[in-house]
Write a protein that holds these residues in place. Structure first.
Motif, short mmCIF file in Angstrom:
data_model
loop_
_atom_site.label_atom_id
_atom_site.label_comp_id
_atom_site.label_asym_id
_atom_site.label_seq_id
_atom_site.Cartn_x
_atom_site.Cartn_y
_atom_site.Cartn_z
N VAL A 120 0.96 -1.04 0.09
CA VAL A 120 -0.07 -0.06 0.08
C VAL A 120 0.83 1.15 0.02
CG1 VAL A 120 -1.77 1.47 1.26
CG2 VAL A 120 -1.95 -1.32 1.07
N THR A 124 1.04 3.72 -3.16
CA THR A 124 0.49 5.03 -3.03
C THR A 124 1.63 6.22 -3.28
OG1 THR A 124 -0.64 4.44 -1.07
CG2 THR A 124 -0.26 6.81 -1.19
N PHE A 125 2.91 5.92 -3.06
CA PHE A 125 4.01 6.86 -3.22
C PHE A 125 4.75 6.75 -4.54
CE2 PHE A 125 3.69 7.12 1.39
CZ PHE A 125 3.33 8.45 1.70
#
Length: 126
Positions: A120, A124-125
């Protein structure tokens, strides 16, 4: 049981003694007069003797069988005890395995949670 006491010196005692003496004399006279009777009695005694010998042999065989059966029963008892000990040891091993499996499951869930967290975060990044 009826017991009849005969006092010593009574006429009845004398009669009984005479009857027994007469029976013995008759048996002796019969044996002397009839050699076949004596032969048949001898044969009967020999038959009884051989039957007693056979019976002794049967009892010897029976005692041997009983001793063997006792040994077999003792072996069966020992085998049952061994089987019980093995079953208990197997049950203990299964319990240890279950505890290890349960603790491994918790570890697997934690590792999966950490991996999901990093996925995750990277998703996300990056």
């Amino acid at each position: 049981d009826v017991v009849i006491e005969i006092p010593n010196g009574s006429p009845l005692e004398g009669q009984m003694g005479q009857q027994m003496g007469q029976q013995q004399q008759q048996s002796l006279a019969l044996a002397q007069a009839n050699p076949e009777y004596l032969s048949s009695r001898t044969h009967a005694v020999e038959s009884v003797q051989s039957t007693i010998v056979e019976l002794g042999s049967i009892f010897e065989q029976l005692s041997t069988l009983v001793a063997e059966q006792g040994e077999m029963a003792r072996r069966v008892d020992e085998n049952v005890d061994d089987a019980l000990a093995s079953t208990q040891a197997g049950y203990e091993q299964l319990q240890r395995y279950w505890r290890n499996l349960s603790s491994s499951r918790g570890l697997a869930v934690r590792v999966l949670a950490v991996l999901m967290f990093f996925i995750v975060i990277f998703g996300t990044f990056f």
